[in-house]
Design a protein around this motif. Structure first.
Motif, PDB file in Angstrom:
ATOM      1  N   GLN A 147     109.331  81.114  27.214  1.00 55.03           N
ATOM      2  CA  GLN A 147     109.340  81.489  25.801  1.00 55.03           C
ATOM      3  C   GLN A 147     109.498  80.280  24.898  1.00 55.03           C
ATOM      4  O   GLN A 147     108.771  80.112  23.918  1.00 55.03           O
ATOM      5  CB  GLN A 147     110.455  82.497  25.529  1.00 55.03           C
ATOM      6  CG  GLN A 147     110.751  82.737  24.047  1.00 55.03           C
ATOM      7  CD  GLN A 147     109.561  83.267  23.267  1.00 55.03           C
ATOM      8  OE1 GLN A 147     108.721  83.972  23.837  1.00 55.03           O
ATOM      9  NE2 GLN A 147     109.481  82.948  21.991  1.00 55.03           N
ATOM     10  N   HIS A 175     112.715  85.617  21.011  1.00 53.23           N
ATOM     11  CA  HIS A 175     112.096  85.102  19.787  1.00 53.23           C
ATOM     12  C   HIS A 175     113.155  84.658  18.777  1.00 53.23           C
ATOM     13  O   HIS A 175     112.934  83.711  18.013  1.00 53.23           O
ATOM     14  CB  HIS A 175     111.200  86.172  19.150  1.00 53.23           C
ATOM     15  CG  HIS A 175     109.805  86.178  19.689  1.00 53.23           C
ATOM     16  ND1 HIS A 175     109.439  86.901  20.795  1.00 53.23           N
ATOM     17  CD2 HIS A 175     108.676  85.549  19.273  1.00 53.23           C
ATOM     18  CE1 HIS A 175     108.157  86.719  21.036  1.00 53.23           C
ATOM     19  NE2 HIS A 175     107.668  85.903  20.126  1.00 53.23           N
ATOM     20  N   GLU A 227     111.817  90.433  24.668  1.00 56.11           N
ATOM     21  CA  GLU A 227     110.944  89.419  24.064  1.00 56.11           C
ATOM     22  C   GLU A 227     111.408  89.067  22.655  1.00 56.11           C
ATOM     23  O   GLU A 227     111.447  87.892  22.279  1.00 56.11           O
ATOM     24  CB  GLU A 227     109.501  89.930  24.023  1.00 56.11           C
ATOM     25  CG  GLU A 227     108.514  88.897  23.490  1.00 56.11           C
ATOM     26  CD  GLU A 227     107.100  89.424  23.411  1.00 56.11           C
ATOM     27  OE1 GLU A 227     106.291  88.823  22.692  1.00 56.11           O
ATOM     28  OE2 GLU A 227     106.809  90.442  24.064  1.00 56.11           O
ATOM     29  N   GLU A 261     106.208  79.326  22.506  1.00 48.83           N
ATOM     30  CA  GLU A 261     106.270  80.004  21.210  1.00 48.83           C
ATOM     31  C   GLU A 261     105.489  79.269  20.129  1.00 48.83           C
ATOM     32  O   GLU A 261     104.754  79.890  19.343  1.00 48.83           O
ATOM     33  CB  GLU A 261     107.725  80.180  20.766  1.00 48.83           C
ATOM     34  CG  GLU A 261     107.879  80.778  19.380  1.00 48.83           C
ATOM     35  CD  GLU A 261     107.244  82.149  19.244  1.00 48.83           C
ATOM     36  OE1 GLU A 261     106.621  82.413  18.192  1.00 48.83           O
ATOM     37  OE2 GLU A 261     107.342  82.952  20.189  1.00 48.83           O
ATOM     38  N   SER A 288     102.584  82.838  23.369  1.00 48.22           N
ATOM     39  CA  SER A 288     103.838  83.058  24.084  1.00 48.22           C
ATOM     40  C   SER A 288     103.912  84.477  24.645  1.00 48.22           C
ATOM     41  O   SER A 288     104.460  84.700  25.731  1.00 48.22           O
ATOM     42  CB  SER A 288     105.033  82.800  23.156  1.00 48.22           C
ATOM     43  OG  SER A 288     105.051  83.716  22.075  1.00 48.22           O
ATOM     44  N   THR A 289     103.350  85.450  23.908  1.00 51.77           N
ATOM     45  CA  THR A 289     103.379  86.841  24.378  1.00 51.77           C
ATOM     46  C   THR A 289     102.675  86.973  25.716  1.00 51.77           C
ATOM     47  O   THR A 289     103.185  87.606  26.648  1.00 51.77           O
ATOM     48  CB  THR A 289     102.720  87.772  23.351  1.00 51.77           C
ATOM     49  OG1 THR A 289     103.448  87.728  22.128  1.00 51.77           O
ATOM     50  CG2 THR A 289     102.686  89.199  23.872  1.00 51.77           C
ATOM     51  N   SER A 315     112.569  75.541  22.855  1.00 60.43           N
ATOM     52  CA  SER A 315     111.845  75.699  21.588  1.00 60.43           C
ATOM     53  C   SER A 315     111.932  74.411  20.784  1.00 60.43           C
ATOM     54  O   SER A 315     110.939  73.959  20.191  1.00 60.43           O
ATOM     55  CB  SER A 315     112.424  76.863  20.780  1.00 60.43           C
ATOM     56  OG  SER A 315     112.162  78.099  21.383  1.00 60.43           O
ATOM     57  N   SER A 340     114.016  81.188  19.354  1.00 61.20           N
ATOM     58  CA  SER A 340     112.953  80.295  18.873  1.00 61.20           C
ATOM     59  C   SER A 340     113.012  80.125  17.362  1.00 61.20           C
ATOM     60  O   SER A 340     112.836  79.022  16.837  1.00 61.20           O
ATOM     61  CB  SER A 340     111.575  80.847  19.279  1.00 61.20           C
ATOM     62  OG  SER A 340     111.400  80.800  20.674  1.00 61.20           O
ATOM     63  N   ILE A 392     108.857  86.355  12.600  1.00 56.43           N
ATOM     64  CA  ILE A 392     109.684  86.705  13.758  1.00 56.43           C
ATOM     65  C   ILE A 392     110.887  87.532  13.329  1.00 56.43           C
ATOM     66  O   ILE A 392     111.250  88.508  13.997  1.00 56.43           O
ATOM     67  CB  ILE A 392     110.132  85.434  14.502  1.00 56.43           C
ATOM     68  CG1 ILE A 392     108.917  84.713  15.104  1.00 56.43           C
ATOM     69  CG2 ILE A 392     111.124  85.786  15.614  1.00 56.43           C
ATOM     70  CD1 ILE A 392     109.239  83.392  15.765  1.00 56.43           C
TER      71      ILE A 392
END
Length: 277
Positions: free
Chosen positions: A13, A48, A44, A17, A23-24, A234, A51, A199
């Motif tokens: 992740q 996020h 998920e 990202e 990233s998904t 990240s 991130s 996000i």
């Protein structure tokens, strides 16, 4: 979930990202490799948040300058705050478009887009778009001072495509920003700052997915570890991408997308539905 798996999810992740490689798609692929089916988007979205914390800390000066300039211009309409005011507007416009259309597309999306063949196709589309913008489109010279309302509309529409697994949010915003004529520095900064409200907004929409069941399924310690690892990687991804784009080309990310697309198409069961909602 084991501690090792929690670390792997965090690394995946964190690194993917902000890179234009979706990233998904990577989280879902990792999920399939380990044989996990997470309820909703809870895990998920949780990652996020790590991130978005990283990008907020890294760009806090830029973010604060936009927020400060936005409200100062509202209060006194001083010319020196005009650029940051409109840049803030452009962030809001793109975010609203992405939020509204994203919810619509998510509701009407069929299970067909959650299968390995479709994700492989979406990764290929991402790769082709990156090659096009790098090889066949002349970089523009628009900056924060000269970008327009319609530029933000186009970027918002492009960013909406990221609801499709395999279409990179950062890749879509970069490609459309460059197509709109923004210079590379402004496009990269715009893309990073757009990640924050998008996000956070998706987190609010997915708040119902968070539950004690999710925590028990993954494990409290594993959640903490995956969050910390995601935050660290990240940060690494942000610093590395900014430095990379100063020296190299987006085409390398396109090649990577093609390789992953081939692996997904050939190695994963094409009838398997990927749990991404």
């Amino acid at each position: 979930m084991t501690l090792f798996e929690a670390i792997i999810f965090g690394i995946v992740q964190g690194l993917t990202e902000f890179l234009p490689i979706s990233s998904t798609a990577h989280i879902v692929i990792t999920q399939l490799i380990f044989g996990y089916t997470f309820p909703g988007l809870s895990f998920e979205i949780f990652l996020h948040l790590a991130s978005v914390l990283a990008v907020t800390i890294y760009f806090w000066k830029d973010l604060w300058r936009v927020i400060q300039g936005f409200f100062k211009f509202l209060g006194g309409k001083r010319e020196e705050n005009k650029t940051q005011f409109f840049f803030g507007i452009y962030i809001l416009v793109a975010t609203i478009i992405t939020g509204v259309l994203g919810m619509v597309l998510t509701d009407v999306a069929s299970d067909a887009i959650k299968t390995p063949p479709f994700i492989a196709l979406a990764l290929t589309v991402t790769g082709v778009a990156l090659i096009f913008i790098e090889r066949f489109h002349r970089t523009g010279n628009k900056s924060e001072e000269t970008m327009t309302f319609w530029d933000s509309v186009l970027v918002g529409l492009g960013q909406t495509l990221a609801v499709i697994p395999g279409i990179s949010r950062s890749g879509a915003t970069l490609v459309v920003s460059l197509l709109a004529g923004l210079n590379r520095e402004t496009a990269v900064r715009y893309s990073f700052l757009l990640a924050i409200p998008v996000i956070l907004g998706s987190t609010v929409l997915a708040i119902d997915d968070f539950s004690v069941t999710m925590v028990d399924y993954i494990g409290p310690m594993n959640l903490v570890v995956s969050f910390v690892v995601t935050f660290i990687f990240s940060m690494i991804g942000i610093v590395w991408l900014i430095d990379f784009l100063k020296k190299s080309k987006l085409i390398y990310f396109a090649i990577y997308c093609f390789i992953v697309a081939i692996l997904v198409f050939t190695l994963l069961d094409p009838t398997m539905i990927m749990e991404v909602e």
